[in-house]
Design a protein around this motif. Structure first.
Motif, PDB file in Angstrom:
ATOM      1  N   ALA A   1     -49.244 142.329  30.815  1.00 57.15           N
ATOM      2  CA  ALA A   1     -48.569 141.086  31.263  1.00 57.15           C
ATOM      3  C   ALA A   1     -47.338 141.053  31.650  1.00 57.15           C
ATOM      4  O   ALA A   1     -46.653 141.739  30.937  1.00 57.15           O
ATOM      5  N   SER A   2     -47.007 140.022  32.457  1.00 58.94           N
ATOM      6  CA  SER A   2     -45.333 139.549  32.514  1.00 58.94           C
ATOM      7  C   SER A   2     -45.221 138.526  31.530  1.00 58.94           C
ATOM      8  O   SER A   2     -45.811 137.375  31.609  1.00 58.94           O
ATOM      9  N   GLY A   3     -44.289 138.740  30.655  1.00 60.26           N
ATOM     10  CA  GLY A   3     -43.822 137.609  29.865  1.00 60.26           C
ATOM     11  C   GLY A   3     -43.013 136.834  30.763  1.00 60.26           C
ATOM     12  O   GLY A   3     -42.559 135.635  29.799  1.00 60.26           O
ATOM     13  N   THR A   4     -42.436 137.121  31.958  1.00 61.02           N
ATOM     14  CA  THR A   4     -41.435 136.412  32.676  1.00 61.02           C
ATOM     15  C   THR A   4     -42.043 134.854  32.856  1.00 61.02           C
ATOM     16  O   THR A   4     -41.270 134.039  32.874  1.00 61.02           O
ATOM     17  N   LYS A   5     -43.203 134.750  32.882  1.00 61.71           N
ATOM     18  CA  LYS A   5     -44.072 133.467  33.314  1.00 61.71           C
ATOM     19  C   LYS A   5     -43.889 132.468  32.048  1.00 61.71           C
ATOM     20  O   LYS A   5     -43.074 132.141  31.581  1.00 61.71           O
ATOM     21  N   ALA A   6     -45.170 132.165  31.790  1.00 59.16           N
ATOM     22  CA  ALA A   6     -45.365 131.038  30.800  1.00 59.16           C
ATOM     23  C   ALA A   6     -44.975 131.535  29.212  1.00 59.16           C
ATOM     24  O   ALA A   6     -44.769 130.777  28.398  1.00 59.16           O
TER      25      ALA A   6
ATOM     26  N   VAL B   1     -56.350 144.255  31.296  1.00 59.29           N
ATOM     27  CA  VAL B   1     -56.728 142.923  31.689  1.00 59.29           C
ATOM     28  C   VAL B   1     -55.153 142.211  31.848  1.00 59.29           C
ATOM     29  O   VAL B   1     -54.334 142.509  30.701  1.00 59.29           O
ATOM     30  N   ASP B   2     -54.764 142.006  32.999  1.00 57.50           N
ATOM     31  CA  ASP B   2     -53.472 141.222  33.228  1.00 57.50           C
ATOM     32  C   ASP B   2     -53.687 140.007  32.691  1.00 57.50           C
ATOM     33  O   ASP B   2     -54.415 138.937  33.010  1.00 57.50           O
ATOM     34  N   ASN B   3     -53.150 139.710  31.450  1.00 59.49           N
ATOM     35  CA  ASN B   3     -53.028 138.353  30.739  1.00 59.49           C
ATOM     36  C   ASN B   3     -51.761 137.137  31.140  1.00 59.49           C
ATOM     37  O   ASN B   3     -51.925 136.383  30.325  1.00 59.49           O
TER      38      ASN B   3
ATOM     39  N   SER C   1     -39.989 144.390  32.744  1.00 54.45           N
ATOM     40  CA  SER C   1     -40.786 143.308  33.612  1.00 54.45           C
ATOM     41  C   SER C   1     -42.061 143.710  33.380  1.00 54.45           C
ATOM     42  O   SER C   1     -42.596 144.598  33.148  1.00 54.45           O
ATOM     43  N   GLY C   2     -42.825 142.597  34.012  1.00 48.73           N
ATOM     44  CA  GLY C   2     -44.384 142.547  34.336  1.00 48.73           C
ATOM     45  C   GLY C   2     -44.658 143.939  34.959  1.00 48.73           C
ATOM     46  O   GLY C   2     -45.628 144.527  34.746  1.00 48.73           O
ATOM     47  N   MET C   3     -43.831 144.233  36.097  1.00 45.21           N
ATOM     48  CA  MET C   3     -44.282 145.439  37.064  1.00 45.21           C
ATOM     49  C   MET C   3     -43.920 146.617  36.347  1.00 45.21           C
ATOM     50  O   MET C   3     -44.558 147.721  36.566  1.00 45.21           O
ATOM     51  N   ALA C   4     -43.052 146.663  35.640  1.00 43.87           N
ATOM     52  CA  ALA C   4     -42.534 148.069  34.625  1.00 43.87           C
ATOM     53  C   ALA C   4     -44.075 148.251  33.785  1.00 43.87           C
ATOM     54  O   ALA C   4     -44.462 149.459  33.548  1.00 43.87           O
TER      55      ALA C   4
END
Ligand SMILES: *Cc1c(COP(=O)(O)O)cnc(C)c1O
Length: 373
Positions: free
Chosen positions: A193-198, A171-173, A78-81
């Motif tokens: 980054a979280s790839g969960t989103k866009a 940088v959080d992208n 996940s993004g948080m991991a």
């Protein structure tokens, strides 16, 4: 894959193996916790042995994201991991990390709860500044555009100043995606980054990643992930990779929808504020248009109260109440309901890929309903 190609071409081919007659474009997911070993030689370098460190489907997704970000990618569950790996694996005791005061609230929560007991101090700064003295910063995690306020910062300028004190810059992208912004080109050491989103964009999986051009830092992340176990599942990797092929066209529609919706919102008298870095009147416009390749499909606005948001959501036909963002369907999230430190009427609207005219009409009608109390 040469980057002379356009975004659509790069997305549709990213991370794919060379074509072979009789094989699919994207090989199916390798679902394995363990693999056959050579009964005599045992584990052999370069041959898959166990599922935590080794999975071909995950490697293909990493190759794809790595091509788009322009670095070596390590995928997480996940993004948080991925965010926690950046903050725990890179920040030594006795130094400090810098995290956004206005960014993703769980990043701040993770840092303030978990780093001080390990001897790492936490400093915060609003994305748009002012920034504190960088003297003891070992790792700075920037988030631009910030979630949910959509403020931006100048990555190249801050990276230059942070490198002068020997800090690593991450940088959080998540909001921008690699098509919207390439932080490694702008001087960042790490993209997280979280790839969960866009990036994955279909609201059906969670995944995170880091990217870097430093082989040494990539090896640290890989070792960290192997020992902490925060891997994404093979099927989720496969779904994410399949979804990447349409990233260019999804973002194009989301961004066009956001531009149209932001325009409507700015004309509406009942709003406290509207933020979208693509609006020429937005405080982030100059920096965003200089460093970004496209502006994301997320618009943040403030209605006068929580009741206004409830009426807005109740009246809308095409805007569904949901958290997260970047999906195919337009969603809206009142951030304060999650404990994010934002005003009660603040809404993060994530534009989907619906027809622009339909969405604009729906948002207009819902705003009228929200105002009629
Ligand atoms: C959602 C989000 C994360 C966390 O990602 P998950 O995949 O939900 O763990 C991190 N940073 C930003 C900016 C986010 O929006």
């Amino acid at each position: 894959m040469t980057s002379a190609y356009g975004d659509g071409t790069r997305c549709v081919r990213a991370g794919l193996p060379p074509v072979r007659p009789g094989q699919p474009f994207l090989p199916g997911p390798v679902l394995a916790s363990t693999y056959h070993l050579d009964p005599v030689a045992g584990p052999t370098d370069g041959v898959d042995g166990y599922g935590r460190p080794d999975n071909a489907t995950r490697r293909a997704l990493e190759a794809a994201i790595g091509e788009l970000e322009g670095g070596e990618c390590v995928a997480f569950g996940s993004g948080m991991a991925a965010v926690s790996a950046v903050l725990l694996a890179l920040a030594p005791a006795g130094r400090a990390v810098l995290v956004p005061a206005d960014g993703y609230y769980q990043t701040r929560a993770f840092a303030t709860e978990n780093l001080p007991p390990r001897g790492v101090a936490v400093r915060t700064a609003p994305t748009a500044g002012p920034y504190p003295c960088f003297a003891d910063i070992a790792v700075a995690l920037l988030e631009t555009p910030s979630n949910p306020g959509l403020d931006v910062c100048d990555i190249a300028e801050l990276a230059g100043r942070l490198h002068e004190v020997g800090a690593l810059v991450a940088v959080d992208n998540t909001t921008a995606t690699p098509l919207g912004q390439r932080p490694l080109d702008l001087g960042a050491d790490v993209v997280v980054a979280s790839g969960t989103k866009a990036l994955a964009g279909h609201s059906d999986l969670l995944v995170g990643y880091v990217c870097t051009r430093s082989a040494e830092i990539a090896a640290r992340f890989r070792a960290w992930r192997d020992l902490t176990g925060g891997i994404p599942g093979a099927f989720d990797c496969w779904l994410a990779h399949r979804s990447l092929a349409t990233l260019d066209i999804r973002l194009a529609r989301q961004s066009a929808n956001a531009a149209a919706v932001a325009e409507v919102l700015t004309k509406h008298p009942g709003l406290v504020s509207v933020r979208w870095p693509g609006l020429p009147t937005d405080p982030g416009y100059a920096v965003a248009t200089a460093q970004m390749r496209r502006i994301p499909g997320v618009v943040t606005f403030e209605l006068p109260s929580r009741g206004h948001v409830a009426r807005f959501l109740g009246a809308a036909q095409l805007v569904e109440a949901a958290t997260s963002f970047g999906g195919l369907h337009t969603t809206a999230d009142r951030r304060a309901q999650w404990g994010d430190d934002t005003p009660e009427g603040l809404v993060r609207l994530s534009c989907g890929i619906e027809d622009t005219a339909d969405l604009v009409a729906d948002v207009n009608a819902a705003l009228a309903a929200a105002a009629a109390d």
